[in-house]
Design an enzyme around this catalytic site. Structure first.
Site, short mmCIF file in Angstrom:
data_model
loop_
_atom_site.label_atom_id
_atom_site.label_comp_id
_atom_site.label_asym_id
_atom_site.label_seq_id
_atom_site.Cartn_x
_atom_site.Cartn_y
_atom_site.Cartn_z
CD GLU A 76 -14.15 22.57 -5.37
OE1 GLU A 76 -14.06 21.44 -4.88
OE2 GLU A 76 -13.31 23.45 -5.19
CG ASN A 120 -5.87 11.86 -11.49
OD1 ASN A 120 -6.72 12.65 -11.91
ND2 ASN A 120 -4.84 12.25 -10.76
CG ASP A 179 -11.66 20.85 2.02
OD1 ASP A 179 -12.53 21.55 2.57
OD2 ASP A 179 -10.58 21.32 1.60
CB ALA A 232 -6.65 15.81 -3.78
NE ARG A 233 -7.67 21.18 -7.91
CZ ARG A 233 -7.12 21.89 -6.91
NH1 ARG A 233 -7.37 21.58 -5.66
NH2 ARG A 233 -6.35 22.92 -7.16
N PRO A 265 -2.76 15.37 -7.70
CG PRO A 265 -1.16 15.82 -9.34
CD PRO A 265 -1.39 15.02 -8.08
CG HIS A 296 -11.23 23.74 -2.24
ND1 HIS A 296 -11.35 23.36 -3.55
CD2 HIS A 296 -9.91 23.66 -1.95
CE1 HIS A 296 -10.14 23.08 -4.04
NE2 HIS A 296 -9.26 23.25 -3.08
NE ARG A 330 7.29 20.87 -2.27
CZ ARG A 330 7.31 20.97 -3.60
NH1 ARG A 330 6.23 20.68 -4.30
NH2 ARG A 330 8.40 21.35 -4.24
CG ASP A 385 3.21 9.40 -6.39
OD1 ASP A 385 3.32 9.58 -7.62
OD2 ASP A 385 3.09 10.32 -5.57
C1 COI Z 1 -4.79 24.76 -4.42
O1 COI Z 1 -3.87 25.40 -3.92
O2 COI Z 1 -4.69 24.27 -5.56
C2 COI Z 1 -6.03 24.60 -3.70
O3 COI Z 1 -6.68 23.62 -3.85
C3 COI Z 1 -6.47 25.74 -2.85
C4 COI Z 1 -7.66 26.44 -3.40
C5 COI Z 1 -7.78 27.80 -2.78
C6 COI Z 1 -7.74 26.55 -4.88
#
Ligand code: COI
Length: 329
Positions: free
Chosen positions: A263, A211, A258, A233-234, A206, A295, A154, A174
């Site tokens: 973190e 990954n 971000d 993302a992560r 994700p 974040h 999304r 993807d």
């Molecule tokens: C998520 O929704 O997974 C985020 O990365 C937001 C964060 C507040 C954990």
């Protein structure tokens, strides 16, 4: 039915109280994160609502089971910090909020890319030094660039639409291509092909075991010189040490981060009176072509309201019907 919400910030409390009132359900609220030291607060409750980036591990699920907790509803989308095998073993249903506001994150990622592109950090530094000259910080324009979007869920899809609005050429990758994007010819032939073509790479995948460190020394070497990287993302998607080297060599021209690999002890904490003992983070902080944010891509009024309401609804739905569509499988 009694629910307890952990890790509640002030900006979430009003939404939780409204929900409790509207649904006539007992809700207990605590600022504490959910850990093995705080889990005892959940005694006597049926469900837990939580939001955190620290792990939910086997020990935690074991305690939940002993207490008779039936559901853990997380207020966010990412589930990489949840031991889902342990949750199943201890018979705890886990739900998430798959779409609280894809726009919040997509908009922020584009904003950060624009800042990198227009060299805002460099101009801010010059401003502080009373230097109001333009050169040498000239920009490129988005419509002349190819943006590579990794992850077409999304959030990635909203980002693609925004970039198209700027007139950029958008390509995507993807693991599970979406038929409509495939039909529109938006996917690169492979991840390597995307690396080769993209002037900007924006991550919207994700975090999984597979990954981890997908951006690393070897993959940076496949990218265009001066490529810009955006990560909302992560943190684990990028090998941070390798990124720093690539930023220093000029292989990567700039990064807007971000999320950051390490973190948890830093983001969403007030460290104004503390020395941060993380050499990689401190090095990134000192780089003029890096924009760090803690974040916050998700952090909009719409998103926060949805995160709280959908998580509470999920717990309620599971506890009343025994099934819920936001179940994390
Ligand atoms: C998520 O929704 O997974 C985020 O990365 C937001 C964060 C507040 C954990």
């Amino acid at each position: 039915m009694k629910l307890i919400a952990f890790g509640m910030r002030k900006d979430e409390v009003g939404f939780a109280e409204e929900w409790a009132q509207a649904n006539q359900i007992d809700v207990e609220i605590t600022e504490d994160l959910l850990t093995i030291d705080t889990i005892n607060q959940a005694k006597g409750f049926d469900g837990i609502i939580a939001l955190q980036t620290i792990p939910y591990d086997d020990a935690l699920f074991s305690e939940m089971q002993k207490m008779g907790i039936k559901v853990l509803s997380v207020r966010n989308v990412g589930v990489d910090n949840i031991d889902l095998v342990a949750a199943k073993k201890h018979n705890i249903m886990v739900t998430n909020v798959p779409a609280y506001s894809p726009n919040a994150i997509a908009e922020f990622s584009v904003t950060q890319l624009m800042q990198l592109l227009r060299k805002t950090p460099e101009f801010n530094l010059k401003l502080k030094a009373n230097d109001y000259r333009w050169a040498p910080n000239i920009s490129r324009e988005l419509r002349s660039l190819t943006v590579g979007v990794i992850g077409t869920g999304r959030i990635g899809r909203v980002a693609m639409d925004i970039y198209k609005g700027f007139g950029a050429k958008v390509i995507a990758y993807d693991l599970h291509p979406k038929p409509e994007l495939k039909e529109a010819g938006l996917y690169a032939d492979s991840l390597d092909d995307l690396f080769e073509q993209a002037d900007v790479i924006t991550l919207h995948a994700p975090a999984t075991k597979e990954n981890e460190h997908m951006l690393n020394r070897d993959t940076f070497a496949k990218m265009k010189q001066n490529v810009l990287i955006v990560n909302t993302a992560r943190g684990t998607l990028i090998n941070t040490e390798d990124l720093i080297d690539a930023l220093k060599s000029g292989q990567v021209g700039g990064a807007a981060l971000d999320t950051y690999e390490f973190e948890n002890p830093i983001f969403n904490h007030d460290l104004s009176h503390v020395d941060i003992e993380d050499p990689l983070f401190n090095e990134l902080l000192g780089m003029t072509n890096v924009i760090l944010t803690p974040h916050i891509a998700f952090y909009t009024e719409t998103a926060v309201k949805n995160m709280v309401e959908i998580a509470f609804n999920s717990a309620q739905q599971f506890l009343t019907t025994g099934a819920v569509e936001t179940e994390v499988k």
